[in-house]
Design an enzyme around this catalytic site. Structure first.
Site, PDB file in Angstrom:
ATOM      1  N   ARG A 243       0.910  -1.206  -0.043  1.00  0.00           N
ATOM      2  CA  ARG A 243       0.061   0.165  -0.084  1.00  0.00           C
ATOM      3  C   ARG A 243       0.881   1.177  -0.041  1.00  0.00           C
ATOM      4  O   ARG A 243       1.904   1.245   0.832  1.00  0.00           O
ATOM      5  CB  ARG A 243      -0.781   0.206   1.374  1.00  0.00           C
ATOM      6  CG  ARG A 243      -2.112  -0.983   1.235  1.00  0.00           C
ATOM      7  CD  ARG A 243      -3.020  -0.463   0.081  1.00  0.00           C
ATOM      8  NE  ARG A 243      -4.310  -1.203   0.070  1.00  0.00           N
ATOM      9  CZ  ARG A 243      -4.457  -2.326  -0.737  1.00  0.00           C
ATOM     10  NH1 ARG A 243      -3.395  -2.545  -1.579  1.00  0.00           N
ATOM     11  NH2 ARG A 243      -5.523  -2.932  -0.748  1.00  0.00           N
ATOM     12  N   GLU A 272      -3.954   7.147  -4.928  1.00  0.00           N
ATOM     13  CA  GLU A 272      -4.346   6.392  -6.090  1.00  0.00           C
ATOM     14  C   GLU A 272      -5.607   7.113  -6.643  1.00  0.00           C
ATOM     15  O   GLU A 272      -6.317   7.221  -5.872  1.00  0.00           O
ATOM     16  CB  GLU A 272      -4.316   4.961  -5.998  1.00  0.00           C
ATOM     17  CG  GLU A 272      -2.932   4.541  -5.821  1.00  0.00           C
ATOM     18  CD  GLU A 272      -3.261   2.754  -5.612  1.00  0.00           C
ATOM     19  OE1 GLU A 272      -3.963   2.104  -5.656  1.00  0.00           O
ATOM     20  OE2 GLU A 272      -2.080   2.415  -5.245  1.00  0.00           O
ATOM     21  N   HIS A 290      -1.172  -0.401  -9.653  1.00  0.00           N
ATOM     22  CA  HIS A 290      -1.801  -1.393  -8.879  1.00  0.00           C
ATOM     23  C   HIS A 290      -2.285  -2.563  -9.553  1.00  0.00           C
ATOM     24  O   HIS A 290      -3.486  -2.891  -9.820  1.00  0.00           O
ATOM     25  CB  HIS A 290      -3.011  -0.711  -8.162  1.00  0.00           C
ATOM     26  CG  HIS A 290      -3.532  -1.372  -6.879  1.00  0.00           C
ATOM     27  ND1 HIS A 290      -3.570  -0.606  -5.790  1.00  0.00           N
ATOM     28  CD2 HIS A 290      -3.301  -2.634  -6.442  1.00  0.00           C
ATOM     29  CE1 HIS A 290      -4.124  -1.551  -4.739  1.00  0.00           C
ATOM     30  NE2 HIS A 290      -3.818  -2.574  -5.291  1.00  0.00           N
TER      31      HIS A 290
HETATM   32  C1  8YV Z   1      -6.553  -5.736  -5.360  1.00  0.00           C
HETATM   33  C2  8YV Z   1      -4.985  -5.397  -3.393  1.00  0.00           C
HETATM   34  O1  8YV Z   1      -6.506  -5.649  -6.738  1.00  0.00           O
HETATM   35  O2  8YV Z   1      -6.041  -7.463  -2.519  1.00  0.00           O
HETATM   36  C3  8YV Z   1      -5.471  -6.280  -2.438  1.00  0.00           C
HETATM   37  O3  8YV Z   1      -5.272  -5.781  -1.122  1.00  0.00           O
HETATM   38  O4  8YV Z   1      -4.547  -4.522  -3.285  1.00  0.00           O
HETATM   39  C4  8YV Z   1      -5.351  -5.676  -5.066  1.00  0.00           C
HETATM   40  O5  8YV Z   1      -4.542  -6.837  -5.240  1.00  0.00           O
HETATM   41  C5  8YV Z   1      -7.570  -4.968  -4.710  1.00  0.00           C
HETATM   42  O6  8YV Z   1      -7.435  -4.858  -3.152  1.00  0.00           O
HETATM   43  C6  8YV Z   1      -9.006  -5.290  -5.108  1.00  0.00           C
HETATM   44  O7  8YV Z   1      -9.850  -4.624  -4.300  1.00  0.00           O
END
Ligand code: 8YV
Length: 328
Positions: A243, A272, A290
């Site tokens: 993150r 983002e 992402h």
């Molecule tokens: C996803 C992510 O694309 O799973 C997670 O926490 O950061 C990503 O891989 C995203 O969160 C989908 O909501």
């Protein structure tokens, strides 16, 4: 007579197979044109839904949750990270939150490993040279990067994804170091030949590459602060697939601009989809939108998990992927 189907509101477009199955199982409202929901849309959704299927682009804060209707009992998040959901408020209101761990581990680790290789070996720079028609031919001293084999990788957050990255890194001849809230089981440490650093500061000062794999929580916000980033060696690289908020992006950018560290590969950002414009100008930085879990296989498996979580919950059982505030 069949049970009344729950009202499920899905905030973003999901893979077709998942949406079709959700339509069969639940009273589902889809978002087929995939427009991200505004705050007003989210408020409308939590007012109507028994179950909300959210994603990382939905900020489900206390203000949104305070307007939830009495029927909202479950937020089945499509994704592993839940930092966009106010878990404490959800718990106070008796709303269960689930996520989709495991199924995106290997794909995210692949992406992190690709990023660990890409910047020191200047993959994107090389590719640009060809596309811009600037390749004058091979030279023994041109486009030199840095060797990965034999270097030290410091993993911050040795959970599922951190461990999957460590396994890959071992195969590439990196020695694995890690910092985690808790030391992992000795068997895992042995398998990964990993060195534990209780002190993140001490680890940072000794690594060649740092890769971030911890969740974003109040405790990890700006874990890589301006002060900690200064501890890195000038030849170090920073990789982030976790993150954006875990790193002070402005401080990192300043250091990259001044070449105080060698480079960075970032798949996630603090605001983002906005990316610091200064980062975009740098050639020692790889920027990705992402994409860590962006494989069709992961996204279908994540959708399956969402369905299983909803189904078990509405059938009166504990869903398998409940997120407990105490886990964070
Ligand atoms: C996803 C992510 O694309 O799973 C997670 O926490 O950061 C990503 O891989 C995203 O969160 C989908 O909501």
């Amino acid at each position: 007579m069949g049970q009344k189907k729950p009202q499920v509101v899905v905030t973003r477009k999901l893979p077709d197979a998942i949406e079709t199955r959700m339509m069969e199982l639940f009273n589902t409202r889809l978002n087929v044109d995939d427009t991200p929901m505004t705050k007003a849309d989210l408020v409308e959704a939590v007012k109507q839904a028994d179950v909300l299927v959210s994603t990382v682009t939905d900020r489900i804060d206390a203000a949104v949750l305070s307007q939830a209707g009495p029927n909202l009992r479950l937020i089945a998040n499509f994704g592993a990270g839940v930092d966009h959901i106010d878990l404490a408020t959800a718990r106070q209101r008796g709303i269960t939150v689930t996520n989709t761990p495991d199924v995106l581990t290997e794909d995210t680790a692949d992406m992190a490993m690709a990023m660990i290789l890409a910047v020191p070996r200047r993959l994107v720079e090389g590719e640009h040279v060809i596309r811009q028609g600037k390749w004058a031919g091979w030279s023994p001293t041109w486009m030199l990067g840095h060797r990965i084999w034999g270097k030290r990788l410091g993993i911050i957050g040795m959970g599922r994804i951190g461990q999957a990255v460590a396994r890959r890194a071992k195969g590439f001849g990196l020695s694995v170091h890690y910092h985690n809230r808790k030391r992992v089981h000795p068997e895992i440490e042995n398998e990964l030949e990993a060195t534990y650093w209780e002190s993140l500061d001490q680890m940072l000062a000794r690594m060649d590459v740092i890769s971030v794999h911890c969740p974003h929580t109040p405790a990890t916000f700006h874990l890589l602060s301006a002060r900690r980033l200064k501890l890195l060696q000038p030849h170090a690289y920073v990789v982030n697939t976790a993150r954006g908020e875990v790193i002070d992006e402005s401080a990192l950018t300043r250091m990259l601009v001044k070449r105080e560290i060698a480079g960075a590969a970032l798949d996630v950002f603090e605001n983002e989809p906005a990316v610091n414009p200064k980062l975009v100008e740098l050639d020692n930085v790889l920027l990705l939108p992402h994409m860590g879990s962006a494989t069709i296989e992961a996204r279908v498996d994540m959708g399956e998990k969402v369905i299983i979580n909803i189904k078990t919950f509405v059938d009166g059982h504990n869903p398998p992927d409940r997120v407990l505030a105490s886990m964070l």
